[in-house]
Every structure is written in C-alpha cells, then in structure tokens.
Design a protein around this motif. Sequence first.
Motif, short mmCIF file in Angstrom:
data_model
loop_
_atom_site.label_atom_id
_atom_site.label_comp_id
_atom_site.label_asym_id
_atom_site.label_seq_id
_atom_site.Cartn_x
_atom_site.Cartn_y
_atom_site.Cartn_z
N UNK A 1 -10.11 1.38 -10.31
CA UNK A 1 -10.10 2.75 -11.28
C UNK A 1 -11.52 2.61 -11.72
N UNK A 2 -12.42 3.64 -11.56
CA UNK A 2 -13.61 3.61 -12.31
C UNK A 2 -13.58 4.66 -13.28
N UNK A 3 -12.51 5.55 -13.50
CA UNK A 3 -12.53 6.48 -14.28
C UNK A 3 -11.35 6.10 -15.43
N UNK A 4 -11.47 4.74 -15.87
CA UNK A 4 -10.55 4.25 -16.71
C UNK A 4 -9.86 5.11 -17.81
N UNK A 5 -10.90 5.90 -18.50
CA UNK A 5 -10.40 6.55 -19.75
C UNK A 5 -9.52 7.92 -19.57
N UNK A 6 -9.62 8.31 -17.95
CA UNK A 6 -9.28 9.47 -17.87
C UNK A 6 -7.88 9.13 -16.69
N UNK A 7 -8.13 8.22 -15.92
CA UNK A 7 -7.10 7.90 -14.88
C UNK A 7 -6.12 6.74 -15.44
N UNK A 8 -4.86 6.83 -15.48
CA UNK A 8 -4.00 5.75 -16.11
C UNK A 8 -4.21 4.59 -15.05
N UNK B 1 0.71 -1.19 -0.02
CA UNK B 1 0.14 0.07 0.15
C UNK B 1 0.78 1.37 0.02
N UNK B 2 2.05 1.19 0.92
CA UNK B 2 2.58 2.52 1.01
C UNK B 2 3.56 2.78 -0.28
N UNK B 3 4.17 1.73 -0.83
CA UNK B 3 4.61 1.78 -2.10
C UNK B 3 3.95 2.04 -3.26
N UNK B 4 2.53 1.63 -3.26
CA UNK B 4 1.78 2.04 -4.32
C UNK B 4 1.48 3.63 -4.23
N UNK B 5 1.13 4.18 -2.96
CA UNK B 5 0.68 5.58 -2.62
C UNK B 5 2.11 6.26 -3.23
N UNK B 6 3.14 5.76 -2.87
CA UNK B 6 4.33 6.68 -3.46
C UNK B 6 4.66 6.65 -5.17
N UNK B 7 4.25 5.70 -5.61
CA UNK B 7 4.30 5.49 -6.89
C UNK B 7 3.16 6.71 -7.36
N UNK B 8 2.05 6.46 -6.98
CA UNK B 8 0.98 7.41 -7.57
C UNK B 8 1.27 8.84 -7.04
N UNK B 9 2.07 9.10 -5.92
CA UNK B 9 2.32 10.52 -5.95
C UNK B 9 3.50 10.99 -7.04
N UNK B 10 4.31 9.98 -7.28
CA UNK B 10 5.54 10.39 -8.02
C UNK B 10 4.71 10.76 -9.64
N UNK B 11 3.88 9.88 -9.79
CA UNK B 11 3.21 9.93 -11.08
C UNK B 11 2.52 11.53 -11.16
N UNK B 12 1.86 11.95 -10.13
CA UNK B 12 1.12 12.93 -10.00
C UNK B 12 1.92 14.22 -10.14
N UNK B 13 3.22 14.03 -9.54
CA UNK B 13 4.28 15.11 -9.75
C UNK B 13 4.74 15.29 -11.25
N UNK B 14 4.57 14.51 -11.82
CA UNK B 14 4.82 14.38 -13.31
C UNK B 14 3.46 14.77 -14.18
N UNK B 15 2.41 14.97 -13.55
CA UNK B 15 1.29 15.42 -14.31
C UNK B 15 0.52 14.25 -14.58
N UNK B 16 0.62 12.95 -14.10
CA UNK B 16 -0.46 12.09 -14.42
C UNK B 16 -1.42 11.68 -13.37
N UNK B 17 -2.46 11.39 -13.39
CA UNK B 17 -3.07 10.85 -12.50
C UNK B 17 -3.41 9.32 -12.73
N UNK B 18 -3.03 8.60 -11.56
CA UNK B 18 -3.00 6.97 -11.91
C UNK B 18 -3.96 6.62 -10.72
#
Length: 449
Positions: A187-194, A164-181
Amino acid sequence: VAGDEKELRAPICCILGHVDAGKTKLLDCIRGTNVQGREAGGITQQIGATYLPAENIRDRTSLKAETAIKVPGLLVIDTPGHESFSKMRSRGLSMCDIAVVVVDITKGLEKQTVESLHLLRCHNVSFIVALNKVDRLYGWKECTNAPIVEALKKQSDDVKSEYKWRLTKVVTEFKENGFNTAPYYENNKKKKVVNIVPTSAESGEGVPDLLLLLVRWLPDIITDKLAYDDTIECTVLEVNEHKDLGTTVDVVLINGVLRQGDQVIVCTKQGAYKHHKEVRAAQGVKIVARGLQYAMAGTSLIVVKPGDDLRQAEAAAMQEIDMAISTTDENEKGTTTQEVSSIMTCKEGIYVQASSVGTLEAIIAHLKSSSVDIPVYDWNLGPVYKQDVMKASAMLKRKEEYAVILAFDVKVMPEASALAAESGLKIITADTVYRLVNIYTEHIKGLKE
Ligand code: GDP
Ligand code: MG
C-alpha cells in the motif's frame, strides 16, 4: 524529547470485529507474548485497557535500537471485555485514535464487521484491518511471531495462492462497503487506502507488523492529534461494582495528568456529581467515590483544578448529560438515546436497570422489537437500590404485569430485594437479554393463570 519535536501521547486503539474473528485472542497475543519473559516487561494490564510501553513494542519487532518511536506507548482499550463498547456514545468510540477491525480470513466480512465499519465511519475513526487466522490456510507453515512478508515467503505455492484469492475476496467485500483496502506491504497510499495486515493470533505472524503500524506509521499521520496537552480529557469507560471498593468508574485518560485528590465531576442521570476523591494517575484508571453508581459510561469525567470555575465545569457536565440523554447522534442509525427517551415517556411499562448505557440500549432495543414489544416505564444504570424499587412500584397500582425490574448485569442491593419482596414487585436478573425477557414472559403467564 529530541529537538523541538512535540511531545506525543500514547495513541488509543480499540479492537472491533465479528464474534469469533479473534479479537480477544489477538489482544492476548499482543499482551501475552510481552508478558512472557522478563519481569512482565512493564506491561500494565489496566482497568479495561492495556498499556504497552514503546520499548516493549520495540522488542517484539525488528526495529533497531536507534530507530525512534515517537510515542511513549500504546493504549489498547480492552473492547473484547466491553461488549457494550461498540454501542457506547460517540465519545466512547471517538476517543480512539485508531481501530483495529479483526476479520477472519476464512470467513471474510461478517455482519458485525459491517456494523463496526458503519460505526467507525459515523465517528470518523480510521482503522487498520487485521486479516486474522492466516495459520488456518491449509498447509500453513508456522513462523512464530514473524513479520508477515517473511512468513508468506516461507509458504508453499498452494498456501500462497489460497492466501491470494482469500485476500482478493476480502478486498472486494470492503470495496462493496465503500472502503478501499490493500495489504499494507503493497500500500503506497497509506493515508487514503486502508491497510490490511494479515495476522495469526495463534502463532503471532503479522503481529509485529500490526504493532509497528500503530506506533510508527500512525503517529506520523496524526501527529497533531497526538500532541500531548495538559488539558485533561477523560472518558468514563465503565461503571462497576467492586466487592471491596464499592462503586467505581473506570476511565480512560486521554490527555493530561490526573492526581490523587483531584476534584472530579462525573455525568450522571441525576445530574453532575462531584466529590473529592482518590485518583491515581495512569492511562486507564479506576476511581472510587460515593455516588458513582449513577455515572454514565461514555461521558466525560471533568477535573476541577484550584482556581477553576466550578459552576462552569458543572454547566459543561450538565450540557453533556442533556446531550447523552436527549439527543441521538445524528449519524448513528437506530439504537441510541432517542429510543431511551421516548420509552421514558411511557406511563405504563416495566423498569429496566443495566450496567452501562450500551447494555441498556441493547435491552431496550430488544424489548422494543416487534417480536417482544414490551413498554418501558423508566430505566437506571448501576446497582438496583431501594429508590429504583420505589419508582418501579408505581406500576403495582397501575398495571401489575409491569411491576417488574429487569436487572441486567447489575447487583441488587439487599434493601432493594427486601422492599421488593415486601411490596410484591418482581426483580428479574439474568445474564443474557434473551433470558431476561424469557423469564419475564414466563412470569406474566404465571400471573395470568
Ligand atoms: P472474539 O470473539 O473475536 O474475541 O474471538 P476469540 O479471540 O475469542 O477467538 C475465537 C476462536 O478463534 C477461539 O477459539 C480462538 O482460539 C480462535 N482464534 C482466534 N484467532 C485465531 C488465529 O489467528 N488462528 C487460529 N487458528 N485460531 C484463532
Ligand atoms: Mg471475545
């Protein structure tokens, strides 16, 4: 094809990511497990690409026999084997319908991961994240080839919380690069969220999930793009030297059918080259023809059908050549052609020869870097021929230290070596860019002493 549904072609997928994230292993896992067992299961490991028939993918997943897979299969471009791929021109990456970006869960986003993301954004290619090496989580209980949710359920609380914490860390890193994951199962917004799919290329957990996303979810969101079309669309992946066949080009057939005897035009640095040749229909195809050594990776292969206007086809090819040689993809920072063309204008410099546009760019970028700073007089792709030696020999009179061909990952033809030896031109070959440059600097030192 059921009812009035459109016939779809196989989606094309490439695998990107930082070195050691597990790209090769994941591809092996996707391929290998399939190959085990019954008669290789119809998997064709093609030239530079692996074609996985839909029925094979069904076997790897929990999909019931009656559940339709709308695509005939999946074509995975063997990017791990094409190190230069990420540097190919826009066509190279844009031919992919989707990319899988492999991230090592124990490391998070790394330099080349971020570079891959940049490339994908430039070329407007959607992607799925394979959050790989989940089996490395301390205490992971192996559940070979299990869907990831099932595998996660079987883990201890400790493993679950580390995950869980590793996943959260990666999601944060993607966010920092401008991607919602988000993990795909939430994921119920599969088209918008990676989508993130946790995987283990080692024991196969999550791999069925990844395959399902590629053949079930993807075709639903890009149905129109996948609609089968008779118009041939074909991209040159690599130019190779084959010991029996001579020069060949590996192409990816994106749409249409290639037939043996089709007349093809390929883009070359010297202009459009056409020839009647053997072409066998498939999705990843090796083509043998004279003159192919000049073909440029990442450009189109154009097929001329009876009745087609040959002039028009050639004009289209020329246009692409001009684009490939003289313009830089506006969105793509740094590397590509502008540098190549600006370097071409140097009156004094060395001659560089490489196997593909990608490797050429890598070498030239390195040569141009401030720590090295070696000017380039001219360049070519494919094996070193006499003509190259002749061109490069111009430096013998102008500036002897530049009378060199740096040949990376290409064959040097015997006549070329002979001529070079005769005229005093040095041909340097090496298997890494750094060694190539090191040998060259040593050579210069030798000259000066
Ligand atoms: P690439 O550079 O991205 O192609 O990475 P490779 O596929 O070559 O993998 C790099 C190293 O990580 C190799 O030693 C692999 O065996 C290992 N590796 C890759 N995927 C996994 C995985 O899911 N689990 C574990 N435990 N090791 C992995
Ligand atoms: Mg690899």
